[in-house]
Design an enzyme around this catalytic site. Structure first.
Site, PDB file in Angstrom:
ATOM      1  N   ASP A 100      -2.943   9.271   7.338  1.00 35.79           N
ATOM      2  CA  ASP A 100      -2.062   8.264   6.750  1.00 35.79           C
ATOM      3  C   ASP A 100      -0.692   8.821   6.409  1.00 35.79           C
ATOM      4  OD1 ASP A 100      -4.919   7.124   6.189  1.00 35.79           O
ATOM      5  OD2 ASP A 100      -3.483   5.470   6.035  1.00 35.79           O
ATOM      6  N   ARG A 140       0.866  -1.182   0.000  1.00 40.91           N
ATOM      7  CA  ARG A 140       0.000   0.000   0.000  1.00 40.91           C
ATOM      8  C   ARG A 140       0.904   1.234   0.000  1.00 40.91           C
ATOM      9  NH1 ARG A 140      -5.097   0.189   3.806  1.00 40.91           N
ATOM     10  NH2 ARG A 140      -5.837   1.441   2.055  1.00 40.91           N
ATOM     11  N   LYS A 189      -8.393   8.891   4.734  1.00 39.49           N
ATOM     12  CA  LYS A 189      -9.396   8.157   3.960  1.00 39.49           C
ATOM     13  C   LYS A 189     -10.216   9.062   3.044  1.00 39.49           C
ATOM     14  CE  LYS A 189      -9.866   4.703   3.693  1.00 39.49           C
ATOM     15  NZ  LYS A 189      -9.237   4.002   2.535  1.00 39.49           N
TER      16      LYS A 189
HETATM   17  O1  MRU Z   1      -7.737   2.213   3.927  1.00 38.32           O
HETATM   18  P1  MRU Z   1      -7.600   2.217   5.424  1.00 38.32           P
HETATM   19  O2  MRU Z   1      -8.753   1.610   6.125  1.00 38.32           O
HETATM   20  O3  MRU Z   1      -6.282   1.632   5.867  1.00 38.32           O
HETATM   21  O4  MRU Z   1      -7.584   3.758   5.795  1.00 38.32           O
HETATM   22  C1  MRU Z   1      -7.373   4.114   7.135  1.00 38.32           C
HETATM   23  C2  MRU Z   1      -7.485   5.565   7.403  1.00 38.32           C
HETATM   24  O5  MRU Z   1      -7.652   6.363   6.519  1.00 38.32           O
HETATM   25  C3  MRU Z   1      -7.254   5.975   8.821  1.00 38.32           C
HETATM   26  O6  MRU Z   1      -7.974   7.130   9.118  1.00 38.32           O
HETATM   27  C4  MRU Z   1      -5.763   6.252   9.031  1.00 38.32           C
HETATM   28  O7  MRU Z   1      -4.989   5.178   8.585  1.00 38.32           O
HETATM   29  C5  MRU Z   1      -5.448   6.525  10.450  1.00 38.32           C
HETATM   30  S1  MRU Z   1      -5.558   5.079  11.456  1.00 38.32           S
HETATM   31  C6  MRU Z   1      -5.109   5.507  13.033  1.00 38.32           C
END
Ligand code: MRU
Length: 349
Positions: free
Chosen positions: A244, A96, A255
């Protein structure tokens, strides 16, 4: 399903060190299923398919994963071991692209190998285990601190809106955006939380609603397109989201849909808080335009959640997994080291 949320271990190492054990988040909320990952392909696939997800959790999974796979390297010279280690590292890093925690954790693990050329392969492997456990422990400590720092900005009985899942399931334990919510719950704050469902993979509906409800927090699920209506009613006094990758200027990838929530929060005069560990800050990334945004399979939009297809066969679909919230829409960024206000200079933390 009677376990306390904090007893569910999102990601851990098996006692003998031969496998990474994750709570398979694609099975939630229906069932709490643990899966054991012992090959590099299994770890890659679990991260790619979001069986383990959330920026800190995928960093921890990758750190444990590379330790587990290092034990399987057959080379007996340091150089041979290091070459194979790098191959595994690059492969896992490709699972990812957006969450910086993944590559940051793998870089930390590589450093252990790089600085010990005089040690035996066996000794290096032992050090790798210690480093992976340290990454997890540091994240848990950071989440607690984020909770304390975040709670200092909130008041009892507030309505709090969150997007995606930045709770216990996304980290080692406790959460980032949800850490102050849990802490407030322990201290009798009686928050009312609104969880966006978070299309297309429904982390809000499947995970945030699940974990908050399980913890006894007052949570109301809404569709993503209901945020404005809920804010207009005056039900939301603060927005809390995870991150992220935070660029040096404070631009934040999170997200998909997060930036829209930030725009609405600004319109309605509601503070918009980003919460995350400093491991999610990328000082080498000057701004949001430099953040690589993951694009996922369009079938997640057209097919995945329906008994039968909901979009015409062959229709084009665009499916970015994250978006960038510009720093000028962010009220504060809350880390374990403290609260940062504009103008953001994240590289100074
Ligand atoms: O695609 P995901 O479910 O991994 O996306 C996660 C998010 O966007 C979270 O808000 C982010 O990783 C922060 S987790 C503490």
């Amino acid at each position: 399903m009677n376990t306390n949320i904090i007893d569910l271990k999102t990601v851990r190492l098996s006692q003998d060190g031969s496998a990474v054990i994750i709570l398979d988040q694609t099975c939630l909320p229906e069932s709490e299923v643990y899966v054991s990952l012992s090959s590099v392909e299994e770890v890659w696939d679990a991260i790619y398919r979001l069986k383990v997800r959330g920026a800190p959790a995928i960093g921890i999974a990758a750190a444990y994963g590379i330790y587990v796979c290092s034990r399987q390297i057959t080379a007996d010279t340091y150089e041979g071991f290091y070459n194979e280690f790098l191959r595994i590292k690059n492969y896992l890093a490709s699972s990812r692209p957006t969450a910086v925690n993944l590559v940051a954790a793998l870089n930390r693990m590589e450093k252990v190998v790089a600085v010990h050329p005089m040690k035996s392969v066996l000794e290096v492997i032992q050090l790798l285990r210690a480093e992976s456990e340290a990454i997890r422990a540091e994240d848990a400590a950071a989440c607690r601190k984020i909770g304390e720092n975040g709670l200092s900005l909130l008041r009892p009985k507030m309505g709090i809106l969150t997007h995606c899942n930045a709770g216990h399931l996304a980290v080692s334990e406790y959460g980032t955006a949800l850490a102050p919510v849990y802490l407030g719950e322990e201290r009798g704050y009686s928050f009312k939380v609104f969880a966006d469902e978070t299309r297309p993979l429904l982390q809000g509906a499947r995970l945030t609603a699940y974990e908050l409800q399980k913890a006894g927090v007052d949570v109301t699920l809404i569709c993503d397109n209901m945020v404005s209506a809920v804010m207009r009613k005056g039900w939301v006094q603060a927005v809390v989201v995870g991150c992220d990758r935070v660029a040096a200027n404070g631009d934040t990838a999170n997200k998909i849909g997060t930036s829209g929530v930030a725009i609405l929060a600004r319109y309605y005069g509601i503070p918009f808080y980003v919460l995350g560990p400093t491991s999610t800050i990328d000082p080498n990334c000057p701004d949001g335009d430099s953040i690589v945004i993951e694009e996922r399979n369009p079938e997640e939009i057209t097919d995945m959640w329906y008994a039968s297809r909901m979009a015409p066969e062959g229709v084009k679909a665009y499916n970015p997994a994250f978006d960038v919230t510009p720093h000028d829409l962010i009220t504060a960024i809350i880390t374990e080291k403290g609260i940062v206000y504009p103008p953001f200079r994240m590289q100074d933390l």
